[in-house]
Write a protein that holds these residues in place. Structure first.
Motif, PDB file in Angstrom:
ATOM      1  N   VAL A 192       0.698  -1.388   0.145  1.00  0.00           N
ATOM      2  CA  VAL A 192      -0.104  -0.099   0.619  1.00  0.00           C
ATOM      3  C   VAL A 192       1.399   1.301   0.050  1.00  0.00           C
ATOM      4  N   ALA A 193       0.431   1.836  -1.098  1.00  0.00           N
ATOM      5  CA  ALA A 193       1.084   3.846  -0.991  1.00  0.00           C
ATOM      6  C   ALA A 193       0.203   4.542  -0.390  1.00  0.00           C
ATOM      7  N   ILE A 194       0.947   5.146   0.362  1.00  0.00           N
ATOM      8  CA  ILE A 194       0.349   5.882   1.465  1.00  0.00           C
ATOM      9  C   ILE A 194       1.203   7.723   1.960  1.00  0.00           C
ATOM     10  N   GLY A 195       0.623   8.629   1.884  1.00  0.00           N
ATOM     11  CA  GLY A 195       1.544   9.865   2.331  1.00  0.00           C
ATOM     12  C   GLY A 195       1.135  10.176   3.308  1.00  0.00           C
ATOM     13  N   GLY A 196       1.857   9.894   4.580  1.00  0.00           N
ATOM     14  CA  GLY A 196       1.904  10.276   6.187  1.00  0.00           C
ATOM     15  C   GLY A 196       1.141  12.197   6.502  1.00  0.00           C
ATOM     16  N   GLN A 197       0.620  12.127   5.718  1.00  0.00           N
ATOM     17  CA  GLN A 197      -0.770  13.734   5.922  1.00  0.00           C
ATOM     18  C   GLN A 197      -2.379  13.251   6.583  1.00  0.00           C
ATOM     19  N   PRO A 198      -2.261  14.015   7.546  1.00  0.00           N
ATOM     20  CA  PRO A 198      -3.686  13.666   8.313  1.00  0.00           C
ATOM     21  C   PRO A 198      -4.462  14.217   7.368  1.00  0.00           C
ATOM     22  N   TRP A 199      -4.718  14.583   6.194  1.00  0.00           N
ATOM     23  CA  TRP A 199      -5.714  14.104   5.535  1.00  0.00           C
ATOM     24  C   TRP A 199      -6.409  12.948   4.755  1.00  0.00           C
ATOM     25  N   GLN A 200      -4.734  12.426   4.569  1.00  0.00           N
ATOM     26  CA  GLN A 200      -4.293  11.034   3.305  1.00  0.00           C
ATOM     27  C   GLN A 200      -5.411  10.146   4.878  1.00  0.00           C
ATOM     28  N   GLU A 201      -4.660  10.202   6.010  1.00  0.00           N
ATOM     29  CA  GLU A 201      -4.437   8.820   7.017  1.00  0.00           C
ATOM     30  C   GLU A 201      -6.717   8.836   7.104  1.00  0.00           C
ATOM     31  N   ALA A 202      -7.172  10.094   7.372  1.00  0.00           N
ATOM     32  CA  ALA A 202      -8.417  10.378   7.639  1.00  0.00           C
ATOM     33  C   ALA A 202      -9.084   9.900   6.174  1.00  0.00           C
ATOM     34  N   GLU A 203      -8.782  10.387   5.266  1.00  0.00           N
ATOM     35  CA  GLU A 203      -9.783   9.276   3.792  1.00  0.00           C
ATOM     36  C   GLU A 203      -9.498   8.086   4.262  1.00  0.00           C
ATOM     37  N   ILE A 245      -3.419  -1.683   8.302  1.00  0.00           N
ATOM     38  CA  ILE A 245      -2.254  -1.858   7.104  1.00  0.00           C
ATOM     39  C   ILE A 245      -1.440  -1.090   6.900  1.00  0.00           C
ATOM     40  N   LYS A 246      -0.791  -0.544   8.267  1.00  0.00           N
ATOM     41  CA  LYS A 246       0.228   0.152   8.188  1.00  0.00           C
ATOM     42  C   LYS A 246       1.521  -0.750   7.892  1.00  0.00           C
ATOM     43  N   ALA A 247       1.310  -1.814   8.710  1.00  0.00           N
ATOM     44  CA  ALA A 247       2.709  -2.890   8.765  1.00  0.00           C
ATOM     45  C   ALA A 247       2.278  -3.435   6.300  1.00  0.00           C
ATOM     46  N   TYR A 248       1.672  -2.461   5.978  1.00  0.00           N
ATOM     47  CA  TYR A 248       1.291  -3.010   4.529  1.00  0.00           C
ATOM     48  C   TYR A 248       1.899  -1.547   3.806  1.00  0.00           C
ATOM     49  N   THR A 249       2.091  -0.482   4.533  1.00  0.00           N
ATOM     50  CA  THR A 249       2.873   0.712   4.112  1.00  0.00           C
ATOM     51  C   THR A 249       4.255   0.967   4.108  1.00  0.00           C
ATOM     52  N   ASP A 250       4.912   1.789   3.685  1.00  0.00           N
ATOM     53  CA  ASP A 250       6.912   1.720   3.396  1.00  0.00           C
ATOM     54  C   ASP A 250       6.658   3.563   4.549  1.00  0.00           C
ATOM     55  N   ASP A 251       8.199   3.059   5.148  1.00  0.00           N
ATOM     56  CA  ASP A 251       8.533   3.744   6.125  1.00  0.00           C
ATOM     57  C   ASP A 251       8.753   5.666   5.470  1.00  0.00           C
ATOM     58  N   GLY A 252       8.995   5.099   4.427  1.00  0.00           N
ATOM     59  CA  GLY A 252       9.166   6.861   3.758  1.00  0.00           C
ATOM     60  C   GLY A 252       7.930   7.923   3.245  1.00  0.00           C
ATOM     61  N   GLN A 253       6.789   7.058   3.811  1.00  0.00           N
ATOM     62  CA  GLN A 253       5.427   7.665   4.068  1.00  0.00           C
ATOM     63  C   GLN A 253       5.355   9.084   5.195  1.00  0.00           C
ATOM     64  N   VAL A 254       6.126   9.504   5.660  1.00  0.00           N
ATOM     65  CA  VAL A 254       6.352  10.763   6.528  1.00  0.00           C
ATOM     66  C   VAL A 254       5.959  12.277   5.100  1.00  0.00           C
ATOM     67  N   GLY A 255       4.972  12.620   5.588  1.00  0.00           N
ATOM     68  CA  GLY A 255       5.222  14.043   5.148  1.00  0.00           C
ATOM     69  C   GLY A 255       4.671  14.053   2.970  1.00  0.00           C
ATOM     70  N   ARG A 256       4.871  12.505   2.860  1.00  0.00           N
ATOM     71  CA  ARG A 256       4.412  12.393   1.324  1.00  0.00           C
ATOM     72  C   ARG A 256       3.542  12.977   0.485  1.00  0.00           C
ATOM     73  N   ASP A 257       3.291  13.478  -0.361  1.00  0.00           N
ATOM     74  CA  ASP A 257       2.383  13.931  -1.151  1.00  0.00           C
ATOM     75  C   ASP A 257       1.541  13.234  -1.620  1.00  0.00           C
ATOM     76  N   TRP A 258      -0.094  13.298  -1.915  1.00  0.00           N
ATOM     77  CA  TRP A 258      -0.832  11.875  -2.719  1.00  0.00           C
ATOM     78  C   TRP A 258      -0.256  11.447  -3.970  1.00  0.00           C
ATOM     79  N   ASN A 259       0.077  12.545  -4.434  1.00  0.00           N
ATOM     80  CA  ASN A 259       0.855  11.994  -5.442  1.00  0.00           C
ATOM     81  C   ASN A 259       1.241  11.190  -5.905  1.00  0.00           C
ATOM     82  N   LEU A 260       2.820  12.137  -5.062  1.00  0.00           N
ATOM     83  CA  LEU A 260       3.723  10.979  -4.995  1.00  0.00           C
ATOM     84  C   LEU A 260       3.482   9.912  -4.485  1.00  0.00           C
ATOM     85  N   ALA A 261       2.442   9.314  -3.775  1.00  0.00           N
ATOM     86  CA  ALA A 261       1.779   7.964  -3.209  1.00  0.00           C
ATOM     87  C   ALA A 261       1.511   7.209  -4.656  1.00  0.00           C
ATOM     88  N   THR A 262       0.317   7.714  -5.344  1.00  0.00           N
ATOM     89  CA  THR A 262       0.106   7.857  -6.195  1.00  0.00           C
ATOM     90  C   THR A 262       1.423   7.289  -7.733  1.00  0.00           C
TER      91      THR A 262
END
Ligand code: GAL
Length: 428
Positions: A192-203, A245-262
């Protein structure tokens, strides 16, 4: 033939020339007077978003108006809203701003928005808009917002090759999802790709909650803000699923913009992303084809549901004379068939006016439209609280904080997080 004009001819000729020149100046000035300058606050700065915003700029300029770009980067719009507040407080609001959901009512309550009933009437908006969307655009019965699109939030985007590599099918249930995620992890692919930003975690949580609890649960929890539901067993199960889900994401997620996760899913660096269909705008800009390079599927458990997020613009009362013409031009443009088609083809959303053919749209858009209509009939159509469509900005921000802290916490239990959600619902 020589001129038979009297000796005064030069004076007369110069008078004629002067008049012609004056007429040209006045015509230009008149045109300039008609050519309004519209400063537009928005937060569409990623590849797909920017391409879509450029379309709006181009079409407004084709009407003879000037687009003054006031882009504030930051997915989800949190930064843009902060900047907007400072501008309005300073008595210098932009002519137009990308605002949606209950925030429209809050701004209208300050008596700072220009009504656009004349534009809505001329454009027949009442007969073209789904009623629940038209009501979001109105304040005390008057249109103050112009809607742009219908984004669906509860999507799961999947890199087709990654799924093939592990011989899996798109997950329909959460049990399936974690089986696929385990297989991907074993194959050395970030599931799973995710950006570590509150709105992305909330969504992401909002989508999990819908899939785990269903639309009725979602409405009781987030529309009614029912305390027992917010801290009850189904919410606890949704929070546990979300944190798993957290265990299936990468450590580089902190502050990552959503489009970089995409981009990670586009390039195969990760297999899946929970994200609204503005993500499709990024796949399109990268030249990827749905059904071939990537799959768009409803997030597990939410196949019959549709979390809607409608982008819209409001128009602030500004002191500069002549701007109103440009504001009304823009409001009319946003709901025009030409703009609705061109913009949504790029943005990843579907048109908000219900009379357009989707023949030029891809299968993801056609599925989105069919699911929107079906969900509207079955009660599966729900507003996205993570994208400003439901709760007040205060409650939304409080939910963001609870979920963001829970996502990174090492020891907070799901029940503790649920209790905090119930408390957060009381924010004002
Ligand atoms: C949403 C907005 C979308 C897209 C997304 C990412 O809130 O409605 O249009 O911009 O944020 O920034």
């Amino acid at each position: 033939m020589r001129s038979t004009q009297p000796a005064r001819a030069p004076a007369r000729r110069s008078f004629v020339a002067l008049t012609a020149c004056a007429a040209a100046v006045f015509a230009f000035a008149a045109n300039q007077a008609h050519a309004a300058s519209v400063e537009v606050l928005h937060y569409w700065t990623s590849g797909g978003e920017a391409k879509s915003a450029q379309l709006l700029k181009k079409m407004l300029e084709q009407k003879g108006d000037t687009w003054v770009d006031f882009a504030v980067a930051g997915g989800g719009g949190g930064n843009a809203m902060t900047v907007l507040k400072t501008r309005v407080v300073a008595g210098n609001p932009p002519a137009a701003a990308q605002i949606k959901g209950p925030a429209i009512q809050e701004w209208a309550d300050q008596d700072v928005l220009m009504p656009i009933d004349d534009v809505a009437k001329a454009g027949n908006w009442n007969s073209l808009l789904p009623p629940e969307i038209a009501s979001i655009m109105k304040y005390k019965g008057h249109y103050v917002g112009a809607p742009v699109n219908i984004h669906r939030v509860n999507w799961l985007w999947i890199n087709a090759d990654a799924l093939k590599k592990v011989g899996a099918q798109p997950p329909k249930t959460w049990d399936d999802f974690f089986k696929v995620a385990d297989a991907l992890k074993k194959a050395g692919i970030t599931p799973v790709a995710i950006g570590g930003q509150p709105w992305q975690e909330a969504e992401t949580f909002e989508t999990v909650a819908l899939g785990v609890g269903g639309a009725a649960f979602y409405k009781k929890a987030f529309v009614q803000l029912d305390q027992a539901t917010l801290k009850g067993p189904t919410m606890v199960k949704a929070l546990e699923t979300f944190k798993r889900i957290k265990a299936y994401t990468d450590d580089g997620q902190v502050g990552r913009d959503w489009n970089l996760a995409t981009a990670m899913v586009i390039n195969g660096k990760a297999a899946m992303q929970f994200m609204g269909d503005w993500a499709k705008g990024e796949f399109s800009v990268a030249g990827k084809v749905p059904g071939k390079d990537y799959l768009c599927v409803a997030a597990p458990g939410s196949q019959n549901d549709f979390t809607f997020n409608v982008d819209s613009f409001v128009f602030f009362k500004v002191k500069t004379p002549g701007v109103e013409k440009g504001q009304k031009d823009m409001a009319g443009l946003l709901m025009s068939p030409a703009f609705q088609e061109a913009f949504n083809l790029n943005k990843g959303s579907i048109p908000v006016r219900q009379d357009l053919s989707l023949s030029k749209f891809d299968d993801c858009a056609k599925k989105s439209s069919a699911d929107f209509k079906a969900a509207g009939k079955t009660g599966g159509l729900v507003p996205s609280w993570a994208h400003d469509m439901l709760v007040s900005p205060a409650v939304e921000g409080a939910f963001y904080d609870v979920l963001g802290n829970y996502w990174i916490s090492k020891d907070e239990t799901a029940q503790q997080a649920a209790d905090k959600l119930a408390e957060a619902a009381k924010a004002n």
